[in-house]
Motif scaffolding. Structure first.
Motif, PDB file in Angstrom:
ATOM      1  N   UNK A   8      62.809  82.804  29.671  1.00  0.00           N
ATOM      2  CA  UNK A   8      62.778  83.048  31.120  1.00  0.00           C
ATOM      3  C   UNK A   8      64.134  83.616  31.526  1.00  0.00           C
ATOM      4  N   UNK A   9      64.113  84.656  32.340  1.00  0.00           N
ATOM      5  CA  UNK A   9      65.342  85.356  32.702  1.00  0.00           C
ATOM      6  C   UNK A   9      65.609  85.200  34.195  1.00  0.00           C
ATOM      7  N   UNK A  10      66.803  84.697  34.524  1.00  0.00           N
ATOM      8  CA  UNK A  10      67.194  84.476  35.915  1.00  0.00           C
ATOM      9  C   UNK A  10      68.399  85.346  36.256  1.00  0.00           C
ATOM     10  N   UNK A  11      68.372  85.896  37.465  1.00  0.00           N
ATOM     11  CA  UNK A  11      69.461  86.753  37.930  1.00  0.00           C
ATOM     12  C   UNK A  11      70.457  85.932  38.757  1.00  0.00           C
TER      13      UNK A  11
ATOM     14  N   UNK B 156      67.055  93.130  32.170  1.00  0.00           N
ATOM     15  CA  UNK B 156      67.323  92.338  30.961  1.00  0.00           C
ATOM     16  C   UNK B 156      66.011  91.917  30.304  1.00  0.00           C
ATOM     17  N   UNK B 157      65.049  91.521  31.120  1.00  0.00           N
ATOM     18  CA  UNK B 157      63.746  91.106  30.583  1.00  0.00           C
ATOM     19  C   UNK B 157      63.084  92.252  29.829  1.00  0.00           C
ATOM     20  N   UNK B 158      63.183  93.468  30.370  1.00  0.00           N
ATOM     21  CA  UNK B 158      62.618  94.630  29.680  1.00  0.00           C
ATOM     22  C   UNK B 158      63.317  94.867  28.339  1.00  0.00           C
ATOM     23  N   UNK B 159      64.631  94.705  28.329  1.00  0.00           N
ATOM     24  CA  UNK B 159      65.377  94.865  27.074  1.00  0.00           C
ATOM     25  C   UNK B 159      64.907  93.851  26.036  1.00  0.00           C
ATOM     26  N   UNK B 160      64.735  92.622  26.483  1.00  0.00           N
ATOM     27  CA  UNK B 160      64.310  91.561  25.559  1.00  0.00           C
ATOM     28  C   UNK B 160      62.895  91.837  25.038  1.00  0.00           C
ATOM     29  N   UNK B 161      62.014  92.254  25.923  1.00  0.00           N
ATOM     30  CA  UNK B 161      60.628  92.526  25.506  1.00  0.00           C
ATOM     31  C   UNK B 161      60.575  93.680  24.503  1.00  0.00           C
TER      32      UNK B 161
END
Length: 199
Positions: A105-108, A119-124
């Motif tokens: 889970x990514x929080x800003x 960041x979530x797109x990078x991780x995916x």
């Protein structure tokens, strides 16, 4: 009448002669048919001796058949070894690939809009399992960090993710200790500055 009787007697004599000849020729013919090229002597018992030879030749094929059942057992041993390593295929990324099933889970925690989404797109794109993206307004986090619960699969996953994207990994702090399972990445304005894969 006498002529008829003479004819009958003649026929009987001829029949007797023919019968005697056929009996003699039949005995000779039986001896000749038995050997059939094996030997010229009629009194020999060449016929009975041949069957035992055929029975002895029949035994070798039976002895050759038992050898085949013994061969199948060796090939059965390799299959059990293969299922034990179905996971990653490349030796270098085995550990990292095995951690990517853990939810992230990514929080800003910055003033940069959509930073968590980026960041979530990078991780995916790197194969990580991101399940949530939102803001984190509860205090200020000094640097982008992946948080985990010690002693769980999250720990290895958080460390692998942090190493891949150039930030640090730490145990969860009190504010997120009771949050749902999974790695929690709180991104700040420094996200992407130290990572070759972050943008």
């Amino acid at each position: 009448m006498k002529a008829a009787g003479v004819v009958l007697v003649g026929v009987a004599i001829v029949a007797a002669v023919i019968g005697g000849i056929s009996a003699l020729s039949g005995g000779d013919g039986g001896n000749e048919a038995g050997p059939s090229g094996t030997s010229t002597q009629p009194g020999t018992s060449g016929g009975p001796s041949s069957p035992p030879a055929t029975s002895s030749t029949a035994t070798p094929p039976s002895t050759s058949t038992p050898a085949s059942p013994t061969s199948p057992p060796p090939p059965t041993s390799p299959p059990p070894g293969q299922p034990t390593s179905p996971g990653p295929g490349q030796p270098g990324g085995d550990q990292q690939a095995s951690n990517k099933w853990v939810t992230v889970r990514v929080y800003n925690n910055s003033l940069i809009e959509h930073l968590a989404a980026r960041a979530a797109d990078d991780f995916r794109h790197a194969g990580w399992n991101v399940t949530e993206v939102k803001g984190y307004p509860y205090g200020t986090i000094p640097a982008t960090t992946a948080y985990y619960r010690p002693g769980t699969d999250e720990e290895a996953a958080a460390k692998a993710l942090a190493q891949q994207f150039g930030f640090k990994a730490e145990p969860r702090f009190d504010g997120i200790k009771d949050a749902s399972a999974g790695v929690i990445v709180i991104v700040t304005k420094d996200y992407g500055t130290n990572s070759p894969k972050g943008s």
